[in-house]
Scaffold this active site. Structure first.
Site, PDB file in Angstrom:
ATOM      1  N   HIS A  33       4.853  -0.023  -0.083  1.00 58.08           N
ATOM      2  CA  HIS A  33       5.737  -0.506   0.883  1.00 58.08           C
ATOM      3  C   HIS A  33       4.541  -1.727   1.443  1.00 58.08           C
ATOM      4  O   HIS A  33       3.594  -1.661   1.226  1.00 58.08           O
ATOM      5  CB  HIS A  33       6.133   0.178   1.917  1.00 58.08           C
ATOM      6  CG  HIS A  33       5.215   1.131   2.783  1.00 58.08           C
ATOM      7  ND1 HIS A  33       4.727   2.350   2.105  1.00 58.08           N
ATOM      8  CD2 HIS A  33       4.562   1.062   3.841  1.00 58.08           C
ATOM      9  CE1 HIS A  33       3.862   2.828   3.032  1.00 58.08           C
ATOM     10  NE2 HIS A  33       3.612   2.279   3.918  1.00 58.08           N
ATOM     11  N   HIS A  88       1.090  -1.244  -0.122  1.00 60.77           N
ATOM     12  CA  HIS A  88      -0.027   0.040  -0.004  1.00 60.77           C
ATOM     13  C   HIS A  88       1.001   1.176   0.154  1.00 60.77           C
ATOM     14  O   HIS A  88       2.014   1.177   0.278  1.00 60.77           O
ATOM     15  CB  HIS A  88      -1.025   0.236   1.523  1.00 60.77           C
ATOM     16  CG  HIS A  88      -0.225   0.197   2.416  1.00 60.77           C
ATOM     17  ND1 HIS A  88       0.631  -0.810   2.994  1.00 60.77           N
ATOM     18  CD2 HIS A  88       0.160   1.321   3.199  1.00 60.77           C
ATOM     19  CE1 HIS A  88       1.336  -0.490   4.163  1.00 60.77           C
ATOM     20  NE2 HIS A  88       0.868   0.799   4.114  1.00 60.77           N
ATOM     21  N   ARG A 102       8.264  -8.577  15.413  1.00 56.07           N
ATOM     22  CA  ARG A 102       8.662  -7.316  15.071  1.00 56.07           C
ATOM     23  C   ARG A 102       7.541  -6.366  15.743  1.00 56.07           C
ATOM     24  O   ARG A 102       6.337  -6.579  15.577  1.00 56.07           O
ATOM     25  CB  ARG A 102       8.606  -7.135  13.447  1.00 56.07           C
ATOM     26  CG  ARG A 102       8.525  -5.893  12.740  1.00 56.07           C
ATOM     27  CD  ARG A 102       8.570  -5.861  11.252  1.00 56.07           C
ATOM     28  NE  ARG A 102       8.218  -4.814  10.516  1.00 56.07           N
ATOM     29  CZ  ARG A 102       9.404  -3.772  10.397  1.00 56.07           C
ATOM     30  NH1 ARG A 102      10.645  -3.938  10.842  1.00 56.07           N
ATOM     31  NH2 ARG A 102       9.249  -2.277   9.889  1.00 56.07           N
TER      32      ARG A 102
HETATM   33  C1  LIG Z   1      -7.750  -0.950   4.321  1.00 51.34           C
HETATM   34  C2  LIG Z   1      -7.309   0.309   4.726  1.00 51.34           C
HETATM   35  C3  LIG Z   1      -6.864   0.430   6.027  1.00 51.34           C
HETATM   36  C4  LIG Z   1      -6.315   1.827   5.970  1.00 51.34           C
HETATM   37  C5  LIG Z   1      -7.326   2.399   5.494  1.00 51.34           C
HETATM   38  C6  LIG Z   1      -7.727   1.469   4.339  1.00 51.34           C
HETATM   39  O1  LIG Z   1      -9.388   1.692   3.791  1.00 51.34           O
HETATM   40  C7  LIG Z   1      -7.012   2.036   3.067  1.00 51.34           C
HETATM   41  C8  LIG Z   1      -5.591   2.754   3.601  1.00 51.34           C
HETATM   42  C9  LIG Z   1      -5.190   2.026   5.106  1.00 51.34           C
HETATM   43  C10 LIG Z   1      -3.947   2.932   5.890  1.00 51.34           C
HETATM   44  C11 LIG Z   1      -2.543   2.451   5.526  1.00 51.34           C
HETATM   45  C12 LIG Z   1      -1.815   3.676   6.313  1.00 51.34           C
HETATM   46  C13 LIG Z   1      -2.059   3.588   7.886  1.00 51.34           C
HETATM   47  O2  LIG Z   1      -1.645   2.483   8.239  1.00 51.34           O
HETATM   48  C14 LIG Z   1      -3.735   3.750   7.798  1.00 51.34           C
HETATM   49  C15 LIG Z   1      -3.948   4.001   9.308  1.00 51.34           C
HETATM   50  C16 LIG Z   1      -4.177   4.836   7.068  1.00 51.34           C
HETATM   51  O3  LIG Z   1      -4.564   6.136   7.302  1.00 51.34           O
HETATM   52  O4  LIG Z   1      -4.374   4.269   5.759  1.00 51.34           O
HETATM   53  C17 LIG Z   1      -4.245   2.481   7.227  1.00 51.34           C
HETATM   54  C18 LIG Z   1      -5.855   2.499   7.506  1.00 51.34           C
HETATM   55  C19 LIG Z   1      -6.132   1.626   8.781  1.00 51.34           C
HETATM   56  O5  LIG Z   1      -5.672   0.798   8.934  1.00 51.34           O
HETATM   57  O6  LIG Z   1      -7.215   2.332   9.397  1.00 51.34           O
HETATM   58  O1  LIG Z   2       4.698  -1.951  10.384  1.00 49.77           O
HETATM   59  C1  LIG Z   2       5.496  -1.880   9.488  1.00 49.77           C
HETATM   60  O2  LIG Z   2       6.622  -1.853   9.457  1.00 49.77           O
HETATM   61  C2  LIG Z   2       4.821  -0.919   8.374  1.00 49.77           C
HETATM   62  C3  LIG Z   2       3.212  -0.736   8.451  1.00 49.77           C
HETATM   63  C4  LIG Z   2       2.783   0.261   7.761  1.00 49.77           C
HETATM   64  O3  LIG Z   2       3.137   0.439   6.484  1.00 49.77           O
HETATM   65  C5  LIG Z   2       1.487   0.836   8.156  1.00 49.77           C
HETATM   66  O4  LIG Z   2       0.886   0.610   9.237  1.00 49.77           O
HETATM   67  O5  LIG Z   2       0.736   1.722   7.455  1.00 49.77           O
HETATM   68 FE   LIG Z   3       2.236   2.106   5.538  1.00 48.49          FE
END
Ligand SMILES: C=C1C[C@]23C[C@@]1(O)CC[C@H]2[C@@]12CC[C@H](O)[C@@](C)(C(=O)O1)[C@H]2[C@@H]3C(=O)O
Ligand SMILES: O=C(O)CCC(=O)C(=O)O
Ligand SMILES: [Fe+2]
Length: 346
Positions: free
Chosen positions: A274, A217, A285
Site C-alpha cells: 500500500h 510498502h 489527511r
Molecule cells: C524505512 C523504514 C520505515 C519503517 C522501517 C523501515 O526500515 C522499513 C519499514 C517501515 C515501517 C512501515 C510500517 C510502519 O509504518 C513502520 C513503523 C514499521 O514498523 O515498518 C515503518 C518503519 C518506521 O517508519 O520506522
Molecule cells: O497514512 C496512511 O494512510 C497509511 C500509512 C502507512 O501505511 C504506514 O504508516 O505504514
Molecule cells: Fe503501512
C-alpha cells in the site's frame, strides 16, 4: 455479510501498473461469528485487506484521539521538533526510517504500551496525563479489535485454539506501536477544470498532479488497524497488479495483513502493498495506525494446523525481534520476508 462498495474507475495512468475500479471487502463484526470468520479469511486471502464495521471502538475514544493529534500537529514546527527526531519513536517529518526514504508528511510514532506512552506524553501535549490516557484508551480499543479479528481468523481456518494468533499480541510484552500521520494539503498546479471534472488525470505517484505521501510498502507486523479522516490518498496493490484507491471512511477501520501474518499462515495470506498518494485536497489527511506485533522474543512460525500433510514451510521460524532488525536495515519498499525463506524454496 460482505458488501461490495463499487468505486468508480478513477483515473487513467500511463504507469505500467494499472489503476482500476474495486470493491473493498466489508466485514460486519455484528454478523454471525461463522459468517464473519469465513469472510475475513477470504478477504485476507484475496486482498490482505478489508474494512470492518460495527467494530466496537467507541466514537468518543476515536474523536478524542483525533483531537489530541490534531492539536499537536497544529503547533509551531519549533515546538514539534522537540519531540523528535523519530529514532524510530517520536516526532518525524519527511524522513521515514533510517535508510533515506522520504515522504510528504509529518508523523508521531509511539510504542503502544502505557509506561512508554506516559513517559513520552510530555513531548506531545501541555496536558500529558490527558494525552496518555486518551492514547491508551485508543490503543486498548484497537488492540481489542485486533484480538477479535485474530480469533475470528483462527476460527475461519478451523484451528481449535482460537487464541493461537491473538495471544501473540495480547501478551504483556507485545511490541505493538502506534503511528499518526499528517499529510499537508496538496493542490496540483495548473488544474484544468474540465480534466478535474472528468476525473481523467494521471494518478501515478509524483506526476505533476500527485505527490507521494508515504511510499509503497508492506507492514512488517501481524495486523495493522487504520483509521483516517475523510481525506483520500490510500491505495492498495491487488494480486492481479492494480493500484486501487481506497475511499476514506472516518467511522470505520481498515485492516491490513502484515508480513508476520503472511509467515504465520505459511503464505496463505499475503501482506498487502500500500501507499499514500496526495491528490488535490485543500484539507490535510490524518491517519492513525495501530501495528499489532508480538513480543521481541516470540517465534513467528506457521502452526501445523495451517498446512496439509504435503505442504512444506515457505519460511524458516524466526523471532519477531530478529525480523524487526532486518526490517530496519532495509528500505520501505523492500521485501523483507525473502530473507527468511527456507533454502529449499525458490
Ligand atoms: C524505512 C523504514 C520505515 C519503517 C522501517 C523501515 O526500515 C522499513 C519499514 C517501515 C515501517 C512501515 C510500517 C510502519 O509504518 C513502520 C513503523 C514499521 O514498523 O515498518 C515503518 C518503519 C518506521 O517508519 O520506522
Ligand atoms: O497514512 C496512511 O494512510 C497509511 C500509512 C502507512 O501505511 C504506514 O504508516 O505504514
Ligand atoms: Fe503501512
Amino acid at each position: 455479510m460482505v458488501v461490495a462498495t463499487p468505486t468508480p474507475l478513477l483515473r487513467r495512468s500511463n504507469n505500467k501498473k494499472k489503476t482500476a475500479a474495486f470493491g473493498v471487502p466489508i466485514i460486519d463484526l455484528s454478523d454471525d461469528k461463522s459468517i464473519a470468520s469465513e469472510m475475513i479469511v477470504k478477504a485476507c486471502e484475496d486482498y490482505g485487506f478489508f474494512k470492518v464495521v460495527n467494530h466496537g471502538v467507541p466514537k468518543k475514544v476515536i474523536a478524542r484521539m483525533e483531537r489530541e493529534a490534531a492539536d499537536f500537529f497544529s503547533r509551531p514546527i519549533s515546538e514539534k521538533g522537540r519531540a523528535g527526531p523519530a529514532a524510530p519513536f517520536g516526532y518525524g517529518s519527511k524522513n521515514i526510517g533510517f535508510n533515506g526514504d522520504k515522504g510528504d508528511l509529518e508523523y508521531i510514532l509511539l510504542e503502544a504500551n502505557p509506561l512508554s506512552l506516559s513517559q513520552r506524553a510530555k513531548n506531545f501535549s501541555n496536558d500529558p496525563s490527558t494525552f496518555s490516557s486518551v492514547t491508551n484508551d485508543y490503543v486498548s480499543g484497537v488492540r481489542k479489535l485486533s484480538c477479535d479479528i485474530l480469533e475470528l481468523v483462527a476460527e475461519g481456518l478451523w484451528i481449535e485454539d482460537n487464541s493461537i494468533f491473538s495471544k501473540l499480541i495480547s501478551n504483556s510484552h507485545n511490541d505493538s506501536c502506534f503511528r499518526v500521520n499528517h499529510y499537508p494539503p496538496f493542490i496540483a498546479p495548473n488544474n484544468d477544470e474540465d480534466e478535474l471534472n472528468n476525473n481523467h488525470w494521471d494518478l501515478s505517484p509524483n506526476s505533476s498532479k500527485s505527490k507521494v505521501g508515504f511510499g509503497e510498502h508492506t507492514d512488517p507486523q501481524i495486523l495493522t488497524i487504520l483509521r483516517s479522516n475523510d481525506v483520500s490518498g490510500l491505495q492498495i496493490y491487488t494480486h492481479d497488479g492494480f493500484w486501487i484507491p481506497v475511499p476514506p471512511d472516518p467511522n470505520e477501520f481498515f485492516v491490513f495483513v502484515g508480513d508476520s501474518f503472511q509467515a504465520l499462515t505459511n503464505g496463505r495470506f499475503t501482506s498487502v502493498r500500500h501507499r499514500v498518494v496526495s491528490i488535490n485536497s485543500w484539507k490535510s489527511r490524518m491517519s492513525m495506525m495501530y501495528f499489532a506485533a508480538p513480543a521481541l522474543d516470540a517465534w513467528i512460525s506457521a502452526p501445523p494446523q495451517i498446512n496439509n500433510i504435503s505442504t512444506s514451510n515457505i519460511y524458516r521460524p524466526f523471532k519477531w525481534g530478529d525480523f524487526k532488525q532486518i526490517v530496519y536495515s532495509l528500505r520501505l519498499a523492500d521485501s523483507r520476508l525473502d530473507y527468511f525463506k527456507n533454502h529449499t524454496q525458490s
